[in-house]
Each structure stands twice: as C-alpha cells, then as structure tokens.
Enzyme design. Structure first.
Site, PDB file in Angstrom:
ATOM      1  N   ASP A 244      16.173 -35.064 -19.458  1.00 45.43           N
ATOM      2  CA  ASP A 244      14.827 -35.303 -19.996  1.00 45.43           C
ATOM      3  C   ASP A 244      14.259 -36.547 -19.319  1.00 45.43           C
ATOM      4  OD1 ASP A 244      13.513 -34.107 -22.881  1.00 45.43           O
ATOM      5  OD2 ASP A 244      12.555 -35.879 -22.006  1.00 45.43           O
TER       6      ASP A 244
ATOM      7  N   ASP B 242      13.020 -36.801 -14.314  1.00 44.13           N
ATOM      8  CA  ASP B 242      11.590 -36.469 -14.298  1.00 44.13           C
ATOM      9  C   ASP B 242      11.446 -35.302 -13.333  1.00 44.13           C
ATOM     10  OD1 ASP B 242       8.907 -36.165 -13.826  1.00 44.13           O
ATOM     11  OD2 ASP B 242       8.502 -38.285 -13.470  1.00 44.13           O
TER      12      ASP B 242
ATOM     13  N   ASN C 238      12.848 -25.795 -18.399  1.00 43.89           N
ATOM     14  CA  ASN C 238      12.136 -25.755 -19.693  1.00 43.89           C
ATOM     15  C   ASN C 238      11.066 -26.830 -19.815  1.00 43.89           C
ATOM     16  OD1 ASN C 238      11.907 -25.460 -22.818  1.00 43.89           O
ATOM     17  ND2 ASN C 238      12.569 -27.586 -22.487  1.00 43.89           N
TER      18      ASN C 238
ATOM     19  N   SER D 176       5.402 -18.672 -20.975  1.00 39.55           N
ATOM     20  CA  SER D 176       4.616 -18.602 -22.196  1.00 39.55           C
ATOM     21  C   SER D 176       3.906 -17.257 -22.226  1.00 39.55           C
ATOM     22  CB  SER D 176       3.580 -19.732 -22.205  1.00 39.55           C
ATOM     23  OG  SER D 176       2.636 -19.536 -23.237  1.00 39.55           O
TER      24      SER D 176
ATOM     25  N   TYR E 217      -2.807 -25.401 -18.285  1.00 40.39           N
ATOM     26  CA  TYR E 217      -1.541 -24.842 -18.791  1.00 40.39           C
ATOM     27  C   TYR E 217      -1.395 -23.378 -18.388  1.00 40.39           C
ATOM     28  CZ  TYR E 217       2.064 -23.518 -22.200  1.00 40.39           C
ATOM     29  OH  TYR E 217       3.209 -23.054 -22.795  1.00 40.39           O
TER      30      TYR E 217
ATOM     31  N   GLY F 272       6.469 -31.500 -29.782  1.00 37.23           N
ATOM     32  CA  GLY F 272       5.331 -31.572 -28.869  1.00 37.23           C
ATOM     33  C   GLY F 272       4.133 -30.814 -29.408  1.00 37.23           C
TER      34      GLY F 272
HETATM   35  N1  LIG Z   1       5.975 -24.940 -28.461  1.00 35.72           N
HETATM   36  C1  LIG Z   1       5.357 -23.828 -28.110  1.00 35.72           C
HETATM   37  O1  LIG Z   1       4.587 -23.236 -28.891  1.00 35.72           O
HETATM   38  C2  LIG Z   1       5.618 -23.208 -26.749  1.00 35.72           C
HETATM   39  C3  LIG Z   1       5.207 -21.869 -26.538  1.00 35.72           C
HETATM   40  C4  LIG Z   1       5.430 -21.280 -25.300  1.00 35.72           C
HETATM   41  C5  LIG Z   1       6.044 -22.013 -24.290  1.00 35.72           C
HETATM   42  N2  LIG Z   1       6.434 -23.306 -24.512  1.00 35.72           N
HETATM   43  C6  LIG Z   1       7.074 -24.009 -23.395  1.00 35.72           C
HETATM   44  O2  LIG Z   1       8.350 -24.462 -23.795  1.00 35.72           O
HETATM   45  C7  LIG Z   1       8.671 -25.671 -23.088  1.00 35.72           C
HETATM   46  C8  LIG Z   1       9.090 -26.752 -24.088  1.00 35.72           C
HETATM   47  O3  LIG Z   1       8.035 -26.952 -25.019  1.00 35.72           O
HETATM   48  P1  LIG Z   1       8.231 -27.756 -26.383  1.00 35.72           P
HETATM   49  O4  LIG Z   1       7.229 -27.213 -27.332  1.00 35.72           O
HETATM   50  O5  LIG Z   1       9.662 -27.793 -26.754  1.00 35.72           O
HETATM   51  O6  LIG Z   1       7.737 -29.214 -25.938  1.00 35.72           O
HETATM   52  P2  LIG Z   1       8.118 -30.676 -26.498  1.00 35.72           P
HETATM   53  O7  LIG Z   1       6.976 -31.546 -26.076  1.00 35.72           O
HETATM   54  O8  LIG Z   1       8.494 -30.653 -27.940  1.00 35.72           O
HETATM   55  O9  LIG Z   1       9.397 -31.047 -25.612  1.00 35.72           O
HETATM   56  C9  LIG Z   1       9.264 -31.144 -24.211  1.00 35.72           C
HETATM   57  C10 LIG Z   1      10.333 -32.051 -23.648  1.00 35.72           C
HETATM   58  O10 LIG Z   1      10.094 -32.131 -22.227  1.00 35.72           O
HETATM   59  C11 LIG Z   1      10.169 -33.496 -21.845  1.00 35.72           C
HETATM   60  N3  LIG Z   1       9.360 -33.752 -20.641  1.00 35.72           N
HETATM   61  C12 LIG Z   1       8.011 -33.913 -20.573  1.00 35.72           C
HETATM   62  N4  LIG Z   1       7.672 -34.186 -19.298  1.00 35.72           N
HETATM   63  C13 LIG Z   1       8.818 -34.175 -18.575  1.00 35.72           C
HETATM   64  C14 LIG Z   1       9.110 -34.396 -17.209  1.00 35.72           C
HETATM   65  N5  LIG Z   1       8.155 -34.737 -16.313  1.00 35.72           N
HETATM   66  N6  LIG Z   1      10.393 -34.291 -16.795  1.00 35.72           N
HETATM   67  C15 LIG Z   1      11.370 -33.995 -17.674  1.00 35.72           C
HETATM   68  N7  LIG Z   1      11.163 -33.807 -18.984  1.00 35.72           N
HETATM   69  C16 LIG Z   1       9.888 -33.888 -19.422  1.00 35.72           C
HETATM   70  C17 LIG Z   1       9.686 -34.294 -23.043  1.00 35.72           C
HETATM   71  O11 LIG Z   1      10.172 -35.632 -23.009  1.00 35.72           O
HETATM   72  C18 LIG Z   1      10.259 -33.471 -24.217  1.00 35.72           C
HETATM   73  O12 LIG Z   1      11.554 -33.911 -24.565  1.00 35.72           O
HETATM   74  C19 LIG Z   1       7.438 -26.009 -22.275  1.00 35.72           C
HETATM   75  O13 LIG Z   1       7.593 -25.542 -20.951  1.00 35.72           O
HETATM   76  C20 LIG Z   1       6.326 -25.265 -22.972  1.00 35.72           C
HETATM   77  O14 LIG Z   1       5.262 -24.946 -22.123  1.00 35.72           O
HETATM   78  C21 LIG Z   1       6.222 -23.916 -25.718  1.00 35.72           C
END
Ligand SMILES: NC(=O)c1ccc[n+]([C@@H]2O[C@H](COP(=O)([O-])OP(=O)(O)OC[C@H]3O[C@@H](n4cnc5c(N)ncnc54)[C@H](O)[C@@H]3O)[C@@H](O)[C@H]2O)c1
Length: 272
Positions: A40, A66, A93, A144, A157, A194
């Site tokens: 992360d 990152d 992810n 997504s 996005y 998030g």
């Molecule tokens: N939550 C939803 O409804 C949803 C739906 C469809 C897809 N997604 C996808 O699932 C994935 C995770 O989403 P989430 O809801 O768990 O998000 P979240 O924000 O809760 O967690 C994301 C994590 O990624 C980390 N992160 C952010 N930028 C980063 C970088 N540059 N390098 C490494 N780590 C980084 C953050 O620190 C965090 O720990 C994403 O790709 C998102 O697009 C989420």
C-alpha cells in the site's frame, strides 16, 4: 525464507491491501493457503493489516508501494521474491474513484487517476511478468461495473477502468502460451473506507437505502481465489462481474443516483 514455512506455498502480491477490498482479497488468499504480501502507499496500514493476519498464523509481509512509480514496483517485487523465492499471483487492486465530469475534470485529476488506476497495473505486470512466467502465474486486475457501464460524474474513473479492461485483454493475448492468465474482477458497489469517505464528502454519510445485495470485499477475495484455482485458470481475458447483475440492467449507470438527478439525466436531448 522464514523457518518452518514450506517452499511450496504459493505467493501473492496485492496492491492497495492496507484496507477495503485489497484487505478482503489478502485475507481470502491467506485463508486459501497463500503467503501474501500486502502492499500500500500507506505504509502504516499495510504493516498493520499484515501484522493482523500474521498474528493469526498466516505468513504475510507488509510492503510500501506507490503503484504509480515504476521504481517502487521494482523494489516491492524484489522484496517479495527475495523473501519467498518467487511470485504466483499479482492482484492490481489499488485505485481511486474521484468524482468529476468531462468538463469539471482538470488535467491534474486526469493524470492522477490514470497514473494510479491504469499506469500502475501496467508497471506491476511489466515488473512481475518474468516471475509469473516462471511459475505459470495469475494476474487479476480489479476493475468495476463502470468499466462497461458509465455513470455521469465519474469521468476519469470510468475512462481508467475501461482502459484497464483493454489492458487486461491485451495482456491475456500477449501471454498466451506462457501459462500466465490475466483477468478482471468487476465489483458493483462495495462498502469500503474509501467509498465511505466519498459518500460523506457528498453529504451522504450512510449508503443509500434500497441498494440491496451490496458486494463485499470478501466476495471479491473469493473471486480472486477462484481465478487463481485450476478451474479459474481456464478463464483468460474475461471480465468477471460481481454486481448482482447490475451491468445487464437497463439504466445500470443511474440506479444509485438520487431520484432528482436520475430525472435530470433523462431529459430528452434538445434539437438544435
Ligand atoms: N468500493 C467500491 O464500491 C468499488 C467498486 C468497484 C471497484 N472498486 C475498485 O476496488 C479497488 C479498491 O477500492 P476500495 O473501495 O477498497 O478503496 P479504498 O480507498 O477503501 O482502499 C484503497 C487502498 O489503495 C491505496 N492506494 C491509493 N493510492 C495508491 C497508490 N498510488 N499506490 C498504492 N496504493 C494506493 C489506499 O491507501 C487504500 O489503502 C479500486 O481499484 C476501486 O476502483 C471499488
């Protein structure tokens, strides 16, 4: 390699695994018998989540990464492969989902979204592929429903996730015959830290009523475990939707909008 851990355990690297969906994936993989590197950009959360799992007896590693930086990928993959001798599974992810339309999105937001959501997975696959080829490994990109079902206000996005679908299919084709598979899991809406932050910013601290069958981080973890299983590895270049069918519904892009916005987006297009 840590003493007492058999070398035959498969190894996975998950990005954005400090919390949310990434943590759900890492947890599912740990329970499925993987050694899991939780990476992360938030180093403290990666370390905390890795310790939480290792306290339960699972072999884990917390790694700073990152995803938008190529040299960070080189260091992270080296750390994991030096520790555990190889890599069987890469899960891209990490992602952000900023709000903005085609008009309100500025260049900085576009660059940031594309750097994390699309360039990051490319860097990761490019860096990890030599290791994955040796183990006939698996790549899973977290996309997504919005990759194919756009929604107003998610301009950068949607663009990034549609690009990630193209990247997934292209990598699947380029690695045919190498024993490597590359697929996309496409969740619907998932209640994560998030997503909660974004909802709160928009004045909606609670998830809207009427959204049933929300996908969970554990569901996404289960899908990743499946895609890395012998049966799942027959899939290549696919998009596996985990959205209870949202992507095939009429107006799938609109169902989560408040009613008044839904109506506004459905005004007939005026003639010039
Ligand atoms: N939550 C939803 O409804 C949803 C739906 C469809 C897809 N997604 C996808 O699932 C994935 C995770 O989403 P989430 O809801 O768990 O998000 P979240 O924000 O809760 O967690 C994301 C994590 O990624 C980390 N992160 C952010 N930028 C980063 C970088 N540059 N390098 C490494 N780590 C980084 C953050 O620190 C965090 O720990 C994403 O790709 C998102 O697009 C989420």
């Amino acid at each position: 390699m840590p003493i007492g851990q058999p070398s035959s355990l498969p190894t996975a690297l998950v990005t954005g695994a400090g919390r949310g969906i990434g943590l759900g994936i890492a947890t599912a993989l740990a329970h499925a018998g993987y050694r899991v590197a939780l990476s992360d950009i938030d180093e403290a959360s990666a370390a905390r989540s890795a310790s939480h799992l290792s306290d339960q007896g699972f072999p884990t590693l917390g790694v700073w990464l990152d995803v938008s930086q190529a040299d960070a990928w080189a260091r992270a993959v080296a750390e994991v492969t030096e520790r555990w001798g190889g890599l069987d599974l890469l899960v891209n992810n990490a992602g952000i989902s900023p709000r903005g339309t085609v008009e309100s999105t500025d260049e900085a937001l576009w660059d940031r979204t594309l750097a994390i959501n699309l360039k990051g997975p490319w860097f990761g696959i490019k860096t990890a592929l030599p290791w994955l080829q040796r183990r006939r490994g698996t790549i899973v990109n977290i996309g997504s429903t919005r990759a194919t079902r756009p929604m107003p206000g998610l301009f950068s996005y949607v663009t990034s996730k549609a690009g990630l679908l193209g990247l997934t299919r292209q990598v699947a084709v380029e690695t045919l015959g190498q024993g490597v598979t590359c697929n996309m899991v496409a969740p619907g809406w998932v209640d994560t830290p998030g997503e909660r932050l974004i909802q709160a910013e928009q004045g909606r601290p609670e998830f809207p009523q009427g959204v049933s069958h929300l996908t969970t981080a554990e569901d996404v973890g289960g899908a990743v475990v499946f895609l890395a299983s012998p049966a799942g590895r027959k899939a290549n270049g696919v998009i596996l939707y985990l959205d209870s069918g949202l992507h095939i519904a009429d107006d799938a892009g609109m169902v989560y909008l408040p009613h008044e916005k839904f109506v506004r987006y459905h005004q007939p297009t005026p003639n010039p």
